[in-house]
Design a protein around this motif. Structure first.
Motif, PDB file in Angstrom:
ATOM      1  N   SER A 161      89.248  36.164  31.163  1.00  0.00           N
ATOM      2  CA  SER A 161      89.932  37.498  30.765  1.00  0.00           C
ATOM      3  C   SER A 161      89.863  37.528  29.209  1.00  0.00           C
ATOM      4  O   SER A 161      89.754  36.606  28.679  1.00  0.00           O
ATOM      5  CB  SER A 161      91.329  37.900  31.185  1.00  0.00           C
ATOM      6  N   ARG A 181      77.050  41.574  34.812  1.00  0.00           N
ATOM      7  CA  ARG A 181      77.984  41.769  33.568  1.00  0.00           C
ATOM      8  C   ARG A 181      76.688  41.917  32.181  1.00  0.00           C
ATOM      9  O   ARG A 181      76.802  42.799  31.562  1.00  0.00           O
ATOM     10  CB  ARG A 181      78.450  40.441  33.280  1.00  0.00           C
ATOM     11  N   ARG A 184      75.643  45.552  32.792  1.00  0.00           N
ATOM     12  CA  ARG A 184      76.886  46.438  32.463  1.00  0.00           C
ATOM     13  C   ARG A 184      76.904  46.635  30.948  1.00  0.00           C
ATOM     14  O   ARG A 184      77.006  47.737  30.318  1.00  0.00           O
ATOM     15  CB  ARG A 184      78.148  45.975  33.004  1.00  0.00           C
ATOM     16  N   SER A 194      82.942  47.612  25.796  1.00  0.00           N
ATOM     17  CA  SER A 194      82.455  46.547  26.967  1.00  0.00           C
ATOM     18  C   SER A 194      82.665  45.344  26.661  1.00  0.00           C
ATOM     19  O   SER A 194      82.688  44.524  27.545  1.00  0.00           O
ATOM     20  CB  SER A 194      80.805  47.151  27.171  1.00  0.00           C
ATOM     21  N   ASP A 196      84.911  43.965  24.806  1.00  0.00           N
ATOM     22  CA  ASP A 196      86.420  43.649  24.910  1.00  0.00           C
ATOM     23  C   ASP A 196      86.833  43.273  26.273  1.00  0.00           C
ATOM     24  O   ASP A 196      88.044  42.955  26.497  1.00  0.00           O
ATOM     25  CB  ASP A 196      87.120  44.863  24.375  1.00  0.00           C
ATOM     26  N   ARG A 197      85.929  43.576  27.403  1.00  0.00           N
ATOM     27  CA  ARG A 197      86.352  43.035  28.660  1.00  0.00           C
ATOM     28  C   ARG A 197      86.548  41.545  29.171  1.00  0.00           C
ATOM     29  O   ARG A 197      87.098  40.960  29.847  1.00  0.00           O
ATOM     30  CB  ARG A 197      85.411  43.585  29.849  1.00  0.00           C
ATOM     31  N   TYR A 198      86.026  40.735  27.743  1.00  0.00           N
ATOM     32  CA  TYR A 198      85.663  39.441  27.843  1.00  0.00           C
ATOM     33  C   TYR A 198      86.620  38.546  26.932  1.00  0.00           C
ATOM     34  O   TYR A 198      86.790  39.001  25.839  1.00  0.00           O
ATOM     35  CB  TYR A 198      84.252  38.996  28.023  1.00  0.00           C
TER      36      TYR A 198
END
Length: 390
Positions: A161, A181, A184, A194, A196-198
């Motif tokens: 995360s 991923r 996406r 997008s 910033d999801r990881y």
């Protein structure tokens, strides 16, 4: 006849004034007496209030056993550069013989064998001489210093995360967990939202060109100074910046990636080159237009992929992003080249054109020397269109 004494008006007025003063004084005295009597009665009748300081009592539970957190220690490499390779890669690739020996990853423990270990036991002469080392000229995964003619990159981990917590829904053995991923990110054109999801590592790198021969997948996190935070699988290195077209012309990208390489220009995909087991899943129309069966790449058996042609004008500012990715761990390798339409390039014995690297800054003598050490591969280093990074 009787006589009556009468007071003068002035005397009568003075008498009335004295009467008023006497009345007021009497009232005030009566009030003060009542108040004073009340105070005395209160003092006598009410119990005296005792003041005390409450005792503070603290409670302490029995000492709990300390929780022992088992943390896997990861040995840091002594050197900040990839290990020195031998000269055997090109010969073994030509023979196309798969090695039965698993290649170890020195920095971290890989949970499972890689599907993309490549052929041969090492990667050519000169890789250990400092080429592509973080802090160098801007080749490899990039330099830790912001150099002229480079764009900025960060490493992202699909397995964590944004706060660095391990994600239970990611399995490196499941290809879809990687490709879903990637797709996406394709749909969002690699927007900041997008990404910033990881989890993103703190250390940025600055890259001038992409030429990374087969090396350990752990080198990606290690170059970004994140070998302790990021396991060598399920990661991408995303570079972004603006470049300026050097001339009017029509160009196309050519490249190969183990496991994934993509390029966007003005948010449009111009190249997607990936390992064969995920290529069909992450393909983008126009970005992987051509694959010549007899045009090999220097990245093991990864195919050399050509994108569609696109036209630019001299001085045009282009928004550019380059993304490298690794799915299961093991080995990685990436090359990115640029072909100009109408240029008569020299060719190899198989008729394959010898192309220049896509460069965002002038190649220094050291860059040219580094490219010549790339195992089993020829580069055009004289006619190199430079899309200078701003």
């Amino acid at each position: 006849m009787s006589l009556h004494a009468q007071l003068s008006p002035e005397a009568i007025a003075r008498l009335h004034a004295q009467q008023r003063n006497s009345t007021i004084s009497s009232i005030l005295i009566s009030i003060l007496v009542v108040v004073l009597a009340g105070i005395v009665l209160l003092y006598i009748l009410l119990p005296q209030i005792e003041s005390f300081t409450p005792e503070i009592v603290s409670y302490q539970t029995g000492q709990q056993d300390k929780e022992i957190i088992e943390k896997r220690e990861i040995a840091r490499a002594v050197q900040r550069q990839p290990s020195a390779p031998s000269s055997s890669m090109a010969k073994v690739i030509a023979a196309n013989v798969a090695s039965p020996v698993a290649i170890p990853v020195p920095d971290t423990v890989v949970d499972s064998p890689s599907l993309e270990l490549g052929n041969g036991d090492d990667f050519g002469d000169g890789w250990g001489d400092g080429w592509g080392v973080a802090g160098g000229s801007g080749g490899g995964f990039g330099s830790t210093s912001k150099l002229d003619g480079t764009i900025t990159g960060h490493l992202y981990d699909f397995k964590q995360s944004p706060e660095g917590e391990a994600l239970s829904d990611y399995n490196i053995q499941n290809r879809a967990h990687f490709t879903d991923r990637i797709n996406r990110l394709h749909r969002s054109r690699y927007s900041d939202l997008s990404l910033d999801r990881y989890f993103r590592t703190k250390q940025p790198l600055y890259v001038r060109y992409i030429a990374i021969p087969f090396s350990n997948a752990s080198d990606g996190p290690r170059f970004f100074n994140a070998e302790k935070e990021v396991k060598p699988s399920g990661w991408i290195a995303h570079y972004h910046g603006q470049v300026v077209a050097p001339k009017n012309g029509t160009f196309r990208f050519a490249g190969a990636g183990d496991d994934y390489l993509s390029v966007t220009v003005n948010k449009k995909f111009r190249l997607v080159a990936a390992w064969s087991d995920i290529m069909d899943t992450v393909a983008v129309r126009g970005a992987n237009a051509t694959q010549h069966p007899n045009h090999r790449s220097p990245i093991g058996t990864a195919p050399l992929t050509y994108g569609d042609w696109f036209t630019v004008r001299k001085g045009q500012v282009l928004d550019l992003s380059i993304t490298l990715g690794e799915r299961p761990g093991g080995k990685v390798g990436f090359v990115l080249m640029l072909e100009e339409k109408g240029v008569d390039y020299r060719t190899t014995s198989s008729g394959q054109p010898v192309l220049p690297p896509f460069s965002m800054g002038p190649l220094s003598p050291q860059d040219v020397a580094d490219l010549k050490k790339f195992p089993g591969w020829e580069w055009e280093t004289e006619n190199v269109p430079v899309f200078l990074a701003k």
